[in-house]
Write a protein that holds these residues in place. Structure first.
Motif: not given
Length: 170
Positions: A87, A143-145
């Motif tokens: 991540l 901005d992420g999963q």
């Protein structure tokens, strides 16, 4: 005395006019020949440019589908690679993917003037639009999963991809 000066000036003025000769037919013919030669050179240069563009177009058409398939495969590998990363490293990976998709988009957009209304014009525009959307998606994925999964545009990307794939499967 002033009358003599006026008379002398008049004679000199008239003698100057009398010495001017109309251009000879040889000079006129020479100028015309130069004009024709320049026009012929310009026409030949234009024909050479058209031939060069036609050759460039033919080469780009020949490489279009292989380049599309290669870029699409790389896009898949890039997306899977970023999704599998830890991540903390994904944002950097997606940023790199965003830059790469921007380059691909520029490539396919650059084909538009070369293909102009030909058979490859629409597929090239669709490929460019696919990579435009892919770039936006990659930016969102930074901005992420959750942001990546919720991003819109998947259907549009698939639509553009399907148009190009159908064209390239003929």
């Amino acid at each position: 005395m002033p009358a003599k000066i006026l008379f002398l000036l008049l004679v000199l003025a008239l003698s100057g006019c009398a010495s001017l000769q109309p251009p000879s037919s040889t000079a006129t013919a020479s100028a015309a020949a130069r004009s024709v030669a320049m026009a012929n050179r310009d026409a030949e240069a234009a024909q050479q440019r058209l031939a060069a563009v036609a050759a460039q177009r033919a080469g780009a058409e020949q490489q279009f589908c292989p380049n599309w398939r290669q870029a699409l495969g790389q896009a898949r590998r890039n997306a899977m690679g970023c999704a599998r990363m830890p991540l903390g490293e994904q944002a950097t990976c997606w940023q790199a993917v965003s830059q790469w998709t921007q380059e691909e988009s520029r490539y396919f957009h650059a084909l538009a003037p070369l293909f102009q209304e030909g058979a490859y014009a629409t597929p090239a525009a669709q490929a460019a639009r696919f990579f435009d959307l892919a770039q936006g998606w990659a930016i969102t994925c930074q901005d992420g999963q959750k942001a990546c999964s919720a991003a819109s545009g998947h259907q549009q990307m698939d639509d553009h991809k399907n148009v190009v794939n159908r064209f390239c499967s003929r």
